[in-house]
Write a protein that holds these residues in place. Sequence first.
Motif, PDB file in Angstrom:
ATOM      1  N   GLY A  39     -13.220 -19.463 116.135  1.00  0.00           N
ATOM      2  CA  GLY A  39     -14.345 -20.062 115.412  1.00  0.00           C
ATOM      3  C   GLY A  39     -15.238 -20.881 116.336  1.00  0.00           C
ATOM      4  N   LYS A  40     -14.615 -21.630 117.250  1.00  0.00           N
ATOM      5  CA  LYS A  40     -15.388 -22.426 118.208  1.00  0.00           C
ATOM      6  C   LYS A  40     -16.163 -21.530 119.165  1.00  0.00           C
ATOM      7  CE  LYS A  40     -12.555 -26.594 118.152  1.00  0.00           C
ATOM      8  NZ  LYS A  40     -11.675 -27.481 118.919  1.00  0.00           N
ATOM      9  N   ILE A  41     -15.550 -20.431 119.576  1.00  0.00           N
ATOM     10  CA  ILE A  41     -16.249 -19.492 120.461  1.00  0.00           C
ATOM     11  C   ILE A  41     -17.454 -18.906 119.741  1.00  0.00           C
ATOM     12  CG2 ILE A  41     -16.093 -17.245 121.614  1.00  0.00           C
ATOM     13  CD1 ILE A  41     -13.184 -17.965 122.316  1.00  0.00           C
ATOM     14  N   MET A  42     -17.262 -18.492 118.496  1.00  0.00           N
ATOM     15  CA  MET A  42     -18.369 -17.912 117.745  1.00  0.00           C
ATOM     16  C   MET A  42     -19.485 -18.943 117.554  1.00  0.00           C
ATOM     17  SD  MET A  42     -19.507 -15.188 116.624  1.00  0.00           S
ATOM     18  CE  MET A  42     -18.456 -13.936 116.016  1.00  0.00           C
ATOM     19  N   ALA A  43     -19.139 -20.189 117.289  1.00  0.00           N
ATOM     20  CA  ALA A  43     -20.148 -21.244 117.152  1.00  0.00           C
ATOM     21  C   ALA A  43     -20.902 -21.438 118.465  1.00  0.00           C
ATOM     22  CB  ALA A  43     -19.483 -22.551 116.715  1.00  0.00           C
TER      23      ALA A  43
END
Length: 128
Positions: A39-43
């Motif tokens: 999720g952090k990577i996608m953000a």
Amino acid sequence: MASYDTLAASLFERMQGFLERLEIYIGTPLTPAMVEVLGKIMAEVLSVFGLVTKEMKQRRSKKYLKRLVGRTDVENALMRLDVLTQREMQMAVARNLEVTQGIDDNVKAIKTVTCSVDINVRTIREGM
């Protein structure tokens, strides 16, 4: 211009790699920690695209290309993306080790059961 091309190529290569891994992750049970990292990577990916898009809209000339390469917010976002991707890889390796250990334990259990069955078969044959 060459620096911009290098930056753009790097960004798209990273995106391609992440999306290929994401396709694999979709069919795999993930730990909550891995879901959080993904999720952090996608953000971060969306943040980088937002920064680049904003810059492109603000500067519709060759000057924006030069400014984009020197922009610390874009470079910082790419560095954060690299850190998160490294963390993702480390977690994937740890998960792989965990699964492999589980398989090893299962093989040992199957070997024990197989030996027990073999002993029972020998006992039955000897009794005949």
